[in-house]
Design a protein around this motif. Structure first.
Motif, short mmCIF file in Angstrom:
data_model
loop_
_atom_site.label_atom_id
_atom_site.label_comp_id
_atom_site.label_asym_id
_atom_site.label_seq_id
_atom_site.Cartn_x
_atom_site.Cartn_y
_atom_site.Cartn_z
N GLU A 1 8.65 11.74 -2.39
CA GLU A 1 8.93 12.27 -0.89
C GLU A 1 7.94 13.15 -0.78
O GLU A 1 7.84 13.18 0.51
CB GLU A 1 10.61 12.67 -0.80
N ALA A 2 7.98 13.99 -1.21
CA ALA A 2 6.60 14.69 -0.90
C ALA A 2 5.16 13.82 -0.88
O ALA A 2 4.55 14.17 0.59
CB ALA A 2 6.17 16.42 -2.20
N HIS A 3 4.97 13.31 -1.87
CA HIS A 3 3.91 12.40 -1.38
C HIS A 3 4.05 11.82 0.16
O HIS A 3 3.01 11.65 0.73
CB HIS A 3 3.57 11.82 -2.26
N GLN A 4 5.17 11.22 0.17
CA GLN A 4 4.89 10.08 0.84
C GLN A 4 5.23 10.76 2.25
O GLN A 4 4.83 10.44 3.29
CB GLN A 4 7.02 9.46 0.75
N GLN A 5 5.79 12.02 2.12
CA GLN A 5 5.12 12.69 3.24
C GLN A 5 4.07 12.78 4.00
O GLN A 5 3.87 12.32 5.43
CB GLN A 5 6.16 13.81 3.42
N ALA A 6 3.51 13.44 2.88
CA ALA A 6 1.57 13.27 3.40
C ALA A 6 1.13 12.08 3.17
O ALA A 6 0.27 11.80 4.29
CB ALA A 6 0.98 14.11 1.94
N LYS A 7 1.27 11.70 2.93
CA LYS A 7 0.96 9.93 2.83
C LYS A 7 1.21 9.46 4.38
O LYS A 7 0.25 8.68 5.28
CB LYS A 7 1.97 8.92 1.94
N GLY A 8 2.58 9.66 5.44
CA GLY A 8 2.69 9.08 6.35
C GLY A 8 2.23 10.03 7.12
O GLY A 8 1.48 9.22 8.58
N ARG A 9 2.12 11.27 7.08
CA ARG A 9 1.06 12.28 7.96
C ARG A 9 -0.39 11.66 7.91
O ARG A 9 -1.34 11.49 9.54
CB ARG A 9 0.89 13.57 7.51
N LEU A 10 -1.09 11.45 7.11
CA LEU A 10 -2.82 10.84 6.69
C LEU A 10 -2.94 8.99 8.26
O LEU A 10 -3.49 9.24 8.47
CB LEU A 10 -2.62 10.61 5.64
N LEU A 11 -1.62 8.27 7.72
CA LEU A 11 -1.54 7.35 8.27
C LEU A 11 -1.40 7.46 9.38
O LEU A 11 -1.92 6.41 10.88
CB LEU A 11 -0.78 6.03 7.43
N GLU A 12 -0.15 8.21 10.20
CA GLU A 12 -0.61 8.15 11.77
C GLU A 12 -1.91 8.44 11.96
O GLU A 12 -1.86 8.10 13.14
CB GLU A 12 0.62 9.20 11.81
N LYS A 13 -2.58 9.27 11.61
CA LYS A 13 -4.09 9.46 12.31
C LYS A 13 -5.25 8.41 11.73
O LYS A 13 -5.78 8.05 12.88
CB LYS A 13 -4.62 11.07 11.20
N VAL A 14 -4.91 7.72 11.13
CA VAL A 14 -4.98 6.75 10.67
C VAL A 14 -5.07 5.41 11.11
O VAL A 14 -6.05 4.72 12.37
CB VAL A 14 -5.45 6.22 9.47
N ASN A 15 -3.75 5.01 11.81
CA ASN A 15 -3.52 3.49 13.06
C ASN A 15 -3.64 4.62 14.01
O ASN A 15 -3.95 3.78 14.97
CB ASN A 15 -2.07 4.71 12.29
N ALA A 16 -3.66 5.90 14.59
CA ALA A 16 -4.34 6.17 15.77
C ALA A 16 -5.83 5.88 16.52
O ALA A 16 -6.47 5.49 16.80
CB ALA A 16 -4.15 8.07 16.22
N MET A 17 -6.59 5.01 14.88
CA MET A 17 -7.72 4.70 15.14
C MET A 17 -8.18 3.39 15.60
O MET A 17 -9.00 2.58 15.22
CB MET A 17 -9.28 5.28 14.55
N ARG A 18 -6.57 2.87 15.28
CA ARG A 18 -6.64 1.09 14.87
C ARG A 18 -5.98 0.56 15.99
O ARG A 18 -5.27 -0.10 15.88
CB ARG A 18 -5.88 1.20 13.58
N GLU A 19 -6.97 0.95 17.41
CA GLU A 19 -6.67 -0.45 18.57
C GLU A 19 -6.35 -1.63 18.26
O GLU A 19 -7.22 -2.24 17.65
CB GLU A 19 -6.70 0.78 19.72
N GLY A 20 -4.58 -2.01 18.09
CA GLY A 20 -5.48 -3.99 18.10
C GLY A 20 -5.24 -4.39 16.97
O GLY A 20 -5.59 -5.34 17.16
N LYS A 21 -5.54 -3.50 16.29
CA LYS A 21 -5.14 -3.46 14.57
C LYS A 21 -3.70 -3.37 13.74
O LYS A 21 -3.07 -2.73 14.28
CB LYS A 21 -6.05 -3.09 13.98
N LYS A 22 -3.74 -4.57 12.68
CA LYS A 22 -2.21 -4.37 11.84
C LYS A 22 -2.48 -2.77 11.26
O LYS A 22 -3.45 -2.10 11.24
CB LYS A 22 -2.30 -4.81 10.50
N PRO A 23 -1.49 -1.94 11.59
CA PRO A 23 -1.26 -0.68 11.43
C PRO A 23 -1.33 -0.80 9.69
O PRO A 23 -0.42 -0.99 9.06
CB PRO A 23 0.09 0.11 11.90
#
Length: 1017
Positions: free
Chosen positions: A377-399
């Protein structure tokens, strides 16, 4: 309502005075270490480019945490490295906009009159003035380590000097201006840095050159101490006792080489220039100066950044510099462990912040279901925080999605790091992604603005990644994060599921990005630090290359490595889908990698091996300008001094080899051969052998790994076995200069040793554990100086013995702590007791014996493990927990438990103790309890029968039952009884058992077990 008083902030003058007062504190001034580096990674200060700066910053952070007396010396770059923009898929560089006056951590240093402090470095056409800035870095211990930064921008300067500290690693299309700027930057760092320390009243005991950039500091030190251009041996010794050097690369492009004439034009001081030419000449090009070689030749301690790097440096990069050793890099765990993992460690291993080694305790949580769930769960939380920042750059793409495995790759884009390797076979990559239900890639990293190949690689990675995602409609997603820095790196190493590392195996010195991925699994080629961290793929997956696939048109070895990458990736994703195998490896990664590959361990290793005056080598190799010794006595003094310093300088297990393979023994006239015999009882083996070859180099000519113990008489035809017997009996050297006249050198009437030789005992804890035989050929007997040579060799080997005791004790304790599970720990100790330990350790008991370790539970019941074996066989194990019956085991268990609770007021007496069923033993009591129990000459064999039955010892036909055995209690540091060690001599009934050594093992084992159980509870 009370009045609110507004506190006026301190002025720059007040802050400067406070900083300088802090520098003058007694604890800072004592044994200070000046750590000089071109870059330091400090969050919010863009004065670093990558790995070198991050390592330097992490080093200083650990020094602050540990309260060590470091002072960082660097440069304050106004434009930093560069800002990275990705425009149309290509890297575009722009200056960093940064104003140090706005950073409250920094203070511009001023004098008593308020005027800025600065130093003036002489260069062509005038002086380059550098203003001084200070900063205090506070560690978790509350201690501060200071930084001193030099800056040519904020002080009056000629235009050609004002921009020296504008940009880190300035670039230029034709290279000439860049080389000129690099020389001036290195002069500001090295020469100006020494002047700054002097101006601030700092007189370092040690000055460390982190890479070759600050090498000119050595020249300035020589000048400041009024040494001449021709250094005397004493002056050279002084210089080398102060300076140390870490080399960080094994790629030729990583070293600074400057044309001699260019340096002459810039370095205005002729004294410094002549020193640079004398000690910094490039052995491959007489017209250029090498800062690495300047550092090598004038530093007393030189290290690489991994064990492989040190080996490659000795053999390939700097041949002849056999003194280079390895201190493997680490990372600052408090900086690189994400907050979710840190919270988990705080719960299960609360001491990890002060003692990262304690993270090894995490291995004991493997069977803890709750911990496994919390880790995931600790790793999944850290992963979610990274993916949130990555998805902010993916306008118009699959998250990006948390359920899909994510791979990270981020580092400096250099060709040997092979960023394109993952895309070598896209169809294979697509097949693996389909089996995993998708794959997500996150790349980041910068290429130097002048590195066109690196910039093209960035563009090609982006092009291929984006095209691949588009072609298969997002089954594989790709994103490149621009402006790679510490902040992005912290999110990446914590949030991806797998960290990809693909350098060419022989070109990566260490690498640290994979160490930063705490709780994340590495997929890496067998390069740099991963050679030490892979633990047979227990902590990740190793990419195996296939040399048979190599092609001449593939200089970066993509074809031979790609299949191994896809195989490792497939295995990693299968474990991820099954989850439990993945979690097992994540726990291993924390317990084995994070606990060791950290800068706390690394800095303490530097403190032990580098920043210790008594460890300095006083006689440099091939550089002293002293006259040749005029007499044999003077020659012997030089040899003696050199070897003692080599001994004190080293802590590796190859310490004997370090002595005899060193060029220090080149001073011995004639040729010679050295053989070390490891001695046990009435047998011995050839452990190692060296000789001086035709070129005058001392080489190892025997690999001792396959040698076995045999009788003295059968060792070799030219072996004077009777002389060895006298060496051991008399515990003193035997010098034979006329073997033809010595009956001990004859066998069946024939002379077996025709050349003069010396035999010298090697001691450990007062016991002879080895004998060295030195055969001299072409030796001038008239000049031999028998007494002096005897004293010399005896002194050398006594130093070896004393030092080895300390080294092995530390090694034993370190290894005990590294085995956190009790099973692994007990098995290792039993192996140590039965087979004498690894080949590098002394025999801790007899040559061959049996051993059992019985641990006491909370109720005092004794169960345990046992080993049977000798030096030629492997130990065999039996699980004792299932064996609960035996003739008298309960009676003996009861007796052994009572050892800790004895109320007998006896001291130093031998008493008979009846333990039931007519079994009598002799027990020695000290201070009211039995510290150890030697039992000799047993008539009644019931005790032995019980031990044989309960421990399951097998295959003893043909061996006598033991004449002797010992039982030693195991206690923790608080004296709590944890169990007993049993050792007998059934396999070698004629040999004694060394009780002191077994007791030492029991003490170390008790310390380790006590720590394990304390933290486990």
């Amino acid at each position: 309502m009370g009045r609110i008083t507004k506190v006026k902030p301190p002025t720059n003058f007040e802050r400067s005075q406070a900083f300088q007062a802090n520098l003058a504190r007694k604890e800072i001034q004592e044994s200070i270490i000046a750590y000089m580096c071109a870059e330091f990674a400090i969050p919010g200060m863009p004065i670093y480019s990558g790995g070198l700066g991050v390592l330097a910053g992490d080093t200083m952070r650990s020094a602050a945490d540990l309260g060590l007396p470091f002072v960082g010396v660097g440069m304050l770059f106004r434009d930093g490295y560069f800002n990275q923009l990705i425009i149309d898929g290509e890297q575009v560089a722009s200056p960093v906009q940064w104003d140090p006056y706005q950073d409250e951590r920094l203070v511009q240093l001023v004098g008593e009159n308020g005027a800025p402090l600065s130093v003036a470095v002489p260069m062509a056409n005038g002086f380059a003035n550098a203003a001084l800035w200070g900063m205090m870095l506070q560690g978790q211990s509350g201690a501060n380590v200071p930084f001193v930064f030099l800056d040519t921008t904020s002080t009056p300067n000629l235009s050609e000097f004002a921009g020296i500290t504008n940009q880190l690693y300035a670039s230029d299309p034709d290279g000439a201006k860049a080389k000129m700027m690099r020389i001036m930057q290195n002069m500001i760092l090295g020469i100006g840095g020494m002047m700054a320390l002097s101006l601030l009243g700092i007189d370092p005991d040690f000055i460390h050159l982190n890479e070759g950039h600050p090498a000119f500091a050595i020249l300035k030190y020589i000048q400041q101490n009024s040494f001449g251009k021709e250094l005397t041996p004493e002056q050279l010794t002084k210089v080398m006792s102060v300076f140390s050097f870490t080399t960080h690369t094994q790629v030729p492009a990583g070293f600074d080489f400057f044309p001699k004439e260019l340096l002459r034009r810039i370095m205005a001081d002729p004294f410094l220039f002549e020193l640079a030419v004398k000690y910094g000449f490039n052995p491959l090009d007489s017209n250029s100066i090498s800062l690495a070689h300047l550092s090598l030749r004038l530093s007393g301690r030189i290290n690489g950044v991994s064990q492989q790097h040190a080996e490659i440096s000795r053999e390939r990069i700097f041949p002849g510099h056999d003194e280079i050793f390895g201190i493997t890099n680490g990372v600052h765990l408090l900086t690189w462990t994400c907050r979710e993992m840190a919270k988990l460690f705080d719960k299960y291993c609360p001491e990890w912040r002060e003692y990262p080694l304690k993270l090894g305790d995490i291995l004991s949580q493997k069977g803890n279901k709750q911990f496994r769930e919390e880790l995931w769960e600790a790793h999944q939380q850290a992963k979610g925080r990274l993916l949130e920042k990555v998805n902010a750059m993916r306008e118009g793409k699959k998250p990006y999605e948390k359920e899909i495995p994510t791979i990270g790759f981020a580092r400096r884009f250099a060709s040997y790091k092979r960023a394109l390797l993952l895309f070598q076979d896209e169809e294979q990559l697509i097949k693996i992604a389909k089996e995993s239900g998708g794959l997500q890639l996150v790349f980041a990293g910068k290429a130097h603005p002048a590195d066109n190949i690196g910039k093209e690689m960035v563009a090609e990675v982006i092009r291929r990644g984006e095209a691949l995602e588009k072609r298969i409609n997002g089954l594989i997603k790709f994103e490149f994060l621009p402006q790679y820095d510490m902040g992005i790196a912290q999110d990446l190493v914590a949030g991806v599921d797998f960290w990809l590392n693909t350098p060419i195996e022989t070109e990566e010195a260490s690498g640290t990005s994979g160490m930063k991925a705490v709780g994340v699994l590495n997929i890496s080629t067998l390069a740099g630090w991963w050679i030490e961290g892979a633990f047979e793929d227990g902590t990740g997956w190793t990419i195996q290359s296939d040399p048979s696939l190599a092609r001449p048109n593939d200089p970066d070895h993509y074809r031979e490595t790609a299949p191994g990458l896809y195989k490792a990736l497939d295995e990693a994703l299968r474990a991820y889908r099954n989850k439990e195998p993945d979690i097992d490896k994540r726990i291993n990664s924390i317990g084995l990698i994070a606990s060791y590959f950290n800068t706390h361990r690394m800095v303490l290793e530097y403190m032990e091996k580098v920043f210790q005056q008594e460890r300095r080598i006083q006689l440099p190799t091939g550089l002293a300008s002293a006259e040749a010794p005029k007499s044999l006595a003077e020659r012997l003094y030089q040899i003696n001094n050199a070897i003692q310093q080599i001994m004190l300088a080293g802590t590796e297990f190859s310490i004997i080899h370090s002595i005899f393979a060193s060029t220090a023994l080149d001073i011995i006239p004639g040729s010679f051969k050295i053989t070390r015999y490891e001695v046990h009882g009435y047998s011995a083996r050839v452990d190692a052998r060296w000789e001086k070859n035709q070129r005058g180099r001392i080489i190892n000519i025997k690999n001792p790994e396959d040698s076995a113990f045999i009788r003295w008489r059968d060792l070799e035809k030219d072996f004077a076995h009777e002389v060895m017997a006298d060496v051991i009996k008399t515990r003193s050297p035997q010098i034979i200069f006329n073997p033809e006249n010595d009956s001990r050198c004859k066998r069946d009437g024939q002379i077996v040793s025709k050349t003069p030789f010396i035999m010298v005992p090697e001691f450990l804890n007062g016991e002879v554990i080895g004998v060295y035989k030195i055969d001299f050929k072409d030796f001038d007997k008239g000049n031999a100086g028998v007494e002096a040579l005897e004293g010399l060799v005896k002194n050398i080997l006594q130093v070896v013995g004393i030092k080895k005791t300390e080294i092995w004790r530390k090694k034993l304790e370190d290894d005990l702590y590294s085995f956190i599970g009790e099973n692994g720990l007990i098995e290792w100790v039993c192996t140590l007791l039965t087979s004498g330990g690894f080949s590098e350790m002394p025999r801790y008991a007899s040559q061959a014996n049996r051993a059992a370790i019985f641990l006491a539970d909370d109720k005092g019941n004794l169960t345990g493990k046992t080993a049977v074996g000798n030096t030629q066989t492997t130990a065999h194990w039996k699980d004792l927990e299932k064996l609960s019956t035996g003739l008298h085991e309960k009676d003996v268990e009861s007796h052994l438990r009572q050892l800790d609770h004895s109320k007998l007021s006896l001291n130093g007496h031998i008493v008979n103790a009846n333990i039931g069923k007519g079994i009598n033993t002799e027990i020695s009591f000290q201070n009211g309890r039995a510290d150890f129990v030697p039992i000799e000459g047993i008539d009644n064999r019931e005790v032995y029968k019980w031990l044989k039955k309960i421990s399951g010892l097998m295959r003893i036909d043909g061996h006598k039952e033991p004449d002797k055995y010992v039982v030693v209690p195991i206690r923790d540091l608080n004296g709590k009884f944890l169990g007993v060690i049993y050792v007998d001599n059934a396999f070698s009934p004629d040999e004694p058992i060394n009780i002191e050594k077994i007791r030492f093992i029991a003490e170390a084992l008790g310390k380790a077990l006590g720590s394990l159980r304390r933290h486990r509870s």
